[in-house]
Design a protein around this motif. Sequence first.
Motif, PDB file in Angstrom:
ATOM      1  N   ALA A  85      -7.320 -11.074  28.594  1.00 31.32           N
ATOM      2  CA  ALA A  85      -6.033 -11.502  29.131  1.00 31.32           C
ATOM      3  C   ALA A  85      -4.889 -10.828  28.376  1.00 31.32           C
ATOM      4  CB  ALA A  85      -5.902 -13.018  29.042  1.00 31.32           C
ATOM      5  N   GLU A  86      -3.909 -10.333  29.130  1.00 32.68           N
ATOM      6  CA  GLU A  86      -2.803  -9.615  28.513  1.00 32.68           C
ATOM      7  C   GLU A  86      -2.035 -10.484  27.534  1.00 32.68           C
ATOM      8  OE1 GLU A  86       1.225  -7.116  29.733  1.00 32.68           O
ATOM      9  OE2 GLU A  86      -0.221  -7.711  31.268  1.00 32.68           O
ATOM     10  N   GLN A  87      -1.879 -11.799  27.829  1.00 31.48           N
ATOM     11  CA  GLN A  87      -1.093 -12.648  26.944  1.00 31.48           C
ATOM     12  C   GLN A  87      -1.714 -12.756  25.561  1.00 31.48           C
ATOM     13  OE1 GLN A  87      -2.397 -13.664  29.867  1.00 31.48           O
ATOM     14  NE2 GLN A  87      -3.261 -15.743  29.757  1.00 31.48           N
ATOM     15  N   ASP A  88      -3.054 -12.640  25.474  1.00 32.88           N
ATOM     16  CA  ASP A  88      -3.709 -12.686  24.172  1.00 32.88           C
ATOM     17  C   ASP A  88      -3.425 -11.417  23.379  1.00 32.88           C
ATOM     18  OD1 ASP A  88      -4.931 -15.225  24.551  1.00 32.88           O
ATOM     19  OD2 ASP A  88      -6.450 -14.287  25.805  1.00 32.88           O
ATOM     20  N   ARG A  89      -3.418 -10.286  24.050  1.00 33.71           N
ATOM     21  CA  ARG A  89      -3.114  -9.026  23.372  1.00 33.71           C
ATOM     22  C   ARG A  89      -1.655  -9.017  22.921  1.00 33.71           C
ATOM     23  NH1 ARG A  89      -5.965  -7.034  28.034  1.00 33.71           N
ATOM     24  NH2 ARG A  89      -4.025  -6.209  28.891  1.00 33.71           N
ATOM     25  N   VAL A  90      -0.772  -9.480  23.781  1.00 33.80           N
ATOM     26  CA  VAL A  90       0.646  -9.534  23.436  1.00 33.80           C
ATOM     27  C   VAL A  90       0.870 -10.469  22.252  1.00 33.80           C
ATOM     28  CG1 VAL A  90       2.923 -10.251  24.228  1.00 33.80           C
ATOM     29  CG2 VAL A  90       1.461  -8.899  25.726  1.00 33.80           C
ATOM     30  N   ALA A  91       0.173 -11.593  22.228  1.00 32.58           N
ATOM     31  CA  ALA A  91       0.303 -12.543  21.117  1.00 32.58           C
ATOM     32  C   ALA A  91      -0.048 -11.876  19.799  1.00 32.58           C
ATOM     33  CB  ALA A  91      -0.578 -13.764  21.357  1.00 32.58           C
ATOM     34  N   GLY A  92      -1.103 -11.063  19.807  1.00 31.48           N
ATOM     35  CA  GLY A  92      -1.475 -10.357  18.587  1.00 31.48           C
ATOM     36  C   GLY A  92      -0.396  -9.401  18.122  1.00 31.48           C
ATOM     37  N   HIS A 196       1.415  -0.783  28.036  1.00 29.47           N
ATOM     38  CA  HIS A 196       2.147  -2.035  27.831  1.00 29.47           C
ATOM     39  C   HIS A 196       2.232  -2.407  26.357  1.00 29.47           C
ATOM     40  CE1 HIS A 196      -2.108  -3.061  28.481  1.00 29.47           C
ATOM     41  NE2 HIS A 196      -1.914  -3.975  27.561  1.00 29.47           N
ATOM     42  N   THR A 197       1.401  -1.775  25.487  1.00 31.43           N
ATOM     43  CA  THR A 197       1.536  -1.952  24.045  1.00 31.43           C
ATOM     44  C   THR A 197       2.937  -1.539  23.607  1.00 31.43           C
ATOM     45  OG1 THR A 197      -0.815  -1.505  23.702  1.00 31.43           O
ATOM     46  CG2 THR A 197       0.626  -1.237  21.800  1.00 31.43           C
ATOM     47  N   VAL A 198       3.443  -0.458  24.211  1.00 30.02           N
ATOM     48  CA  VAL A 198       4.786   0.017  23.891  1.00 30.02           C
ATOM     49  C   VAL A 198       5.814  -1.041  24.269  1.00 30.02           C
ATOM     50  CG1 VAL A 198       6.513   1.790  24.367  1.00 30.02           C
ATOM     51  CG2 VAL A 198       4.095   2.426  24.175  1.00 30.02           C
ATOM     52  N   ASN A 199       5.679  -1.620  25.453  1.00 24.71           N
ATOM     53  CA  ASN A 199       6.631  -2.647  25.891  1.00 24.71           C
ATOM     54  C   ASN A 199       6.697  -3.798  24.895  1.00 24.71           C
ATOM     55  OD1 ASN A 199       6.687  -1.037  28.149  1.00 24.71           O
ATOM     56  ND2 ASN A 199       5.660  -2.488  29.493  1.00 24.71           N
ATOM     57  N   SER A 200       5.533  -4.262  24.441  1.00 26.42           N
ATOM     58  CA  SER A 200       5.491  -5.402  23.518  1.00 26.42           C
ATOM     59  C   SER A 200       6.186  -5.070  22.204  1.00 26.42           C
ATOM     60  CB  SER A 200       4.033  -5.801  23.254  1.00 26.42           C
ATOM     61  OG  SER A 200       3.403  -6.218  24.447  1.00 26.42           O
TER      62      SER A 200
END
Length: 234
Positions: A85-92, A196-200
Amino acid sequence: MAYRLLIVEDNADIAQLIQFHVRDLGCDADIAGDGNTALELFRENSYQLVVLDLMLPGLDGLEVCRQLRVHSSRVPILMLTSRSAEQDRVAGLETGADDYITKPFSFPELMARIKAQFRRMEAHGKQDNGRTMPVNAGDILIDTARRQVKVSGKEVVLTAREFDLLLHFASHPGQVFSRTQLLEKVWGYHYEGYEHTVNSHINRLRSKIEKNPAEPHYILTVWGVGYRFNEVLN
């Protein structure tokens, strides 16, 4: 230079395989099977990189990441996660991780990520030896030798990746960069699906340097293309 890594992974087989591969790179590596052990080792030793699993017994990877960032804002953290899930990656990323890779992963890709971190550390060392001049941009002062940032005279604590991202933007005011270009220039690699890593990271960086992150003054979005650093600052 021989780098020393901390591998935080409760799956002993995976941890030992990572240790085996990084030793092929000439690196030392310690293994921690849980979060508390990881924090203890981190306090007692000097590491240049942490490979951190998200799912751990006791303290999970997010909490370990938070506490590691209390001790050091500069040591890169590469997070391993089996969650898709993207939200888990973003949380990290928002907790302070510099990068992540999703299980199951290939060891060539993991080693490429680790070597990219090493290249950046070596580049930073050359900058320090060359006494690179500070970069001024509006109310932002970037001390490249000390890797410190001040906004309106107040120090802002950035992770290693956030610092590199800000320095890259500020060194190229007005130039538009796509997410793919930023991955290649700042992260040192490009794999499909990681834009999307860049966006975060940009969202987190804006929260630290902008007066109003919803209406950024420094890092501007160029819709449909990417981002640029404001060349007209006042």
